[in-house]
Design an enzyme around this catalytic site. Sequence first.
Site, PDB file in Angstrom:
ATOM      1  N   CYS A 181      -1.795   9.530   2.421  1.00  0.00           N
ATOM      2  CA  CYS A 181      -1.463   8.943   1.079  1.00  0.00           C
ATOM      3  C   CYS A 181      -2.548   9.561  -0.051  1.00  0.00           C
ATOM      4  O   CYS A 181      -2.286   9.274  -1.183  1.00  0.00           O
ATOM      5  CB  CYS A 181      -1.217   7.448   1.199  1.00  0.00           C
ATOM      6  N   GLU A 235       0.874  -1.263  -0.127  1.00  0.00           N
ATOM      7  CA  GLU A 235       0.083  -0.009  -0.031  1.00  0.00           C
ATOM      8  C   GLU A 235       0.946   1.248  -0.004  1.00  0.00           C
ATOM      9  O   GLU A 235       1.563   1.363   1.055  1.00  0.00           O
ATOM     10  CB  GLU A 235      -0.805   0.012   1.344  1.00  0.00           C
TER      11      GLU A 235
HETATM   12  P1  NAP Z   1       8.611   4.733   4.756  1.00  0.00           P
HETATM   13  O1  NAP Z   1       9.617   5.495   4.952  1.00  0.00           O
HETATM   14  O2  NAP Z   1       8.607   3.670   3.513  1.00  0.00           O
HETATM   15  O3  NAP Z   1       8.375   3.777   6.015  1.00  0.00           O
HETATM   16  C1  NAP Z   1       7.315   2.996   6.089  1.00  0.00           C
HETATM   17  C2  NAP Z   1       7.892   1.757   7.152  1.00  0.00           C
HETATM   18  O4  NAP Z   1       8.785   0.960   6.471  1.00  0.00           O
HETATM   19  C3  NAP Z   1       8.164   2.265   8.447  1.00  0.00           C
HETATM   20  O5  NAP Z   1       7.856   1.397   9.410  1.00  0.00           O
HETATM   21  C4  NAP Z   1       9.874   1.930   8.038  1.00  0.00           C
HETATM   22  O6  NAP Z   1      10.460   1.999   9.278  1.00  0.00           O
HETATM   23  C5  NAP Z   1       9.867   0.792   7.352  1.00  0.00           C
HETATM   24  N1  NAP Z   1      11.158   0.568   6.503  1.00  0.00           N
HETATM   25  C6  NAP Z   1      11.873   1.729   5.995  1.00  0.00           C
HETATM   26  N2  NAP Z   1      13.001   0.984   5.584  1.00  0.00           N
HETATM   27  C7  NAP Z   1      12.639  -0.375   5.422  1.00  0.00           C
HETATM   28  C8  NAP Z   1      13.482  -1.610   5.179  1.00  0.00           C
HETATM   29  N3  NAP Z   1      14.480  -1.394   4.336  1.00  0.00           N
HETATM   30  N4  NAP Z   1      13.061  -2.625   5.337  1.00  0.00           N
HETATM   31  C9  NAP Z   1      11.950  -2.892   5.871  1.00  0.00           C
HETATM   32  N5  NAP Z   1      11.237  -1.572   6.439  1.00  0.00           N
HETATM   33  C10 NAP Z   1      11.699  -0.526   6.151  1.00  0.00           C
HETATM   34  O7  NAP Z   1       7.171   5.809   4.658  1.00  0.00           O
HETATM   35  P2  NAP Z   1       6.604   6.678   5.878  1.00  0.00           P
HETATM   36  O8  NAP Z   1       7.574   7.928   5.572  1.00  0.00           O
HETATM   37  O9  NAP Z   1       6.390   6.120   6.941  1.00  0.00           O
HETATM   38  O10 NAP Z   1       5.114   6.837   5.201  1.00  0.00           O
HETATM   39  C11 NAP Z   1       4.665   7.511   4.092  1.00  0.00           C
HETATM   40  C12 NAP Z   1       4.520   6.935   2.904  1.00  0.00           C
HETATM   41  O11 NAP Z   1       3.696   6.129   3.089  1.00  0.00           O
HETATM   42  C13 NAP Z   1       3.879   7.590   1.804  1.00  0.00           C
HETATM   43  O12 NAP Z   1       4.409   7.422   0.418  1.00  0.00           O
HETATM   44  C14 NAP Z   1       2.425   7.642   1.875  1.00  0.00           C
HETATM   45  O13 NAP Z   1       1.648   7.725   0.623  1.00  0.00           O
HETATM   46  C15 NAP Z   1       2.482   5.986   2.083  1.00  0.00           C
HETATM   47  N6  NAP Z   1       1.231   5.371   2.796  1.00  0.00           N
HETATM   48  C16 NAP Z   1       0.432   4.750   1.947  1.00  0.00           C
HETATM   49  C17 NAP Z   1      -0.548   4.520   2.485  1.00  0.00           C
HETATM   50  C18 NAP Z   1      -1.841   3.399   1.689  1.00  0.00           C
HETATM   51  O14 NAP Z   1      -2.734   2.876   2.249  1.00  0.00           O
HETATM   52  N7  NAP Z   1      -1.498   3.491   0.257  1.00  0.00           N
HETATM   53  C19 NAP Z   1      -1.240   4.719   3.551  1.00  0.00           C
HETATM   54  C20 NAP Z   1      -0.281   5.676   4.428  1.00  0.00           C
HETATM   55  C21 NAP Z   1       0.787   5.939   3.923  1.00  0.00           C
HETATM   56  P3  NAP Z   1      11.277   3.055  10.173  1.00  0.00           P
HETATM   57  O15 NAP Z   1      10.280   4.137  10.426  1.00  0.00           O
HETATM   58  O16 NAP Z   1      12.016   2.441  11.231  1.00  0.00           O
HETATM   59  O17 NAP Z   1      12.296   3.771   9.191  1.00  0.00           O
END
Ligand code: NAP
Length: 475
Positions: free
Chosen positions: A284, A250
Amino acid sequence: MVATAAEKKLYVDGEWIETGEWVEVRSPFDGSLVARVAKAGAAEARAAVDAAARAMADPLPAHKRAEILVRVAGYLGKRHEEAARIICAEAGKPLKAARVEAARAMSTFTMAAVEARTLAGDVIPMDGTQAGEGKLAFTVRHPIGVVGAISPFNFPLNLVAHKIAPALAAGCAVVLKPASQTPLSALLLAELMAEAGLPPGWLNVLVGPAAEIGDVLVADERVKLLTFTGSGPVGWKLRERAPRKRVNLELGNATPVIVEADADVAAAAAKLAGNAFSFAGQSCISVQRIYVQRAAYDAFLAAFLPCVEALKVGDPADDDTDVGPLIDRANRDRVLEWIEEARAAGAEILAGGALDGELLRPTVLGNAAPDLKVSCDEVFGPLCTVSAYDSLDEAIALANGTRFGLQAGIFTASLKTALRAANELEFGGVVVNEAPTFRADQMPYGGVKDSGNTREGPAWAVREMTEERLVVVQL
Ligand code: NAP
């Protein structure tokens, strides 16, 4: 903000554990320490997968799973204000929006309980072919196995609920890694699940380095499904690295909405102003690109800009704040750079465009070219563009003109126009006469193109989290 910083433990195998190391959770608004959480690494991640696998060896019947889910929904109701304040403190989400999220998490648990009670297979019409004559066949749904769940910072309670509630409904144990910035809501849910009678191992919550915990979830064959909500590059890489698992993504969007001249333009303007800037655009499906039919462009701006200027920017803990901080300074500065890039390329700043103290004011850009970052990448900040178009063909092409495809919207009085847009907009969802930021938690929700490859919403998620087994009986 909370008065004193709390210390929180990890939840593994039904125990609250410390590790001797800590992750600090600081307020995105003023940098104050909100809590310290015990830090997990690979060893805790492996212990959590072991515990989850052990739990699944002793399955819980559906009615018990449903009862636990219903109880958690009830506890969330009782502790609604506390849940909202935790979201506000760790994510910097204005209380108004945090209260909505906390209420939505109740719906997610409630609907997951419904799925737990009704999850069933299909009867196959065997005598539909000569080969099947004289046989009875049906499918049953088995839990897929241990679920590894990784969640983002922006809906720290309800998006965790969207992972753990359907998993339990499906009969799967979970190892959850919430975002490091926002682990407290997830730990609250673990507390509520335990209080509701969830036996050890069914939910494990790990806070710590993403890559280290992620590597264990990718490598361990007992983790059969990874459910990831977050940014595209991290999500798609995860999928690449786990070709033998189901990896449900997602991801982001650059949400477009079309406003036709026959729409109730003032009503559309009011709805879109709220939904472009709520939680400083860090949803998002935050409204990012508004395309208005030229005949209504001036009237739209005349209604829209005062609504934007009326939004209150400030401390997320104040009851009347609409727009608070971005999650960190780096993201705030990134959005400022994107604004500057747009301005230098000829975009007009119709509102905001600058800081109010430390906070970025709600920003509206006119005349932003389609190839600018603000037009084709995900801003994830308090910014939207407003552009005029001449024909519906042009508007649909502009809306489709990014690599994203999560949710889009159209305002129009014409059913024919609405249905045409619904057919031609390349998105997982199309919302008519409502902001495309709308989501009710039982809806199938997810994207196409770079926005993902699955649908959440308990009814859809439990199907992803189960395998169909076919049973054929010779009569
Ligand atoms: P993110 O930086 O990708 O982080 C999301 C999760 O992934 C966090 O728990 C993060 O951990 C973890 N993560 C980071 N690097 C990783 C790796 N190498 N291996 C495994 N896990 C890893 O995203 P965000 O900034 O938290 O969220 C914003 C994004 O989410 C936006 O693009 C938004 O559009 C999207 N989003 C989508 C939806 C949907 O339903 N489509 C809903 C909400 C948000 P850490 O925090 O420890 O780095």
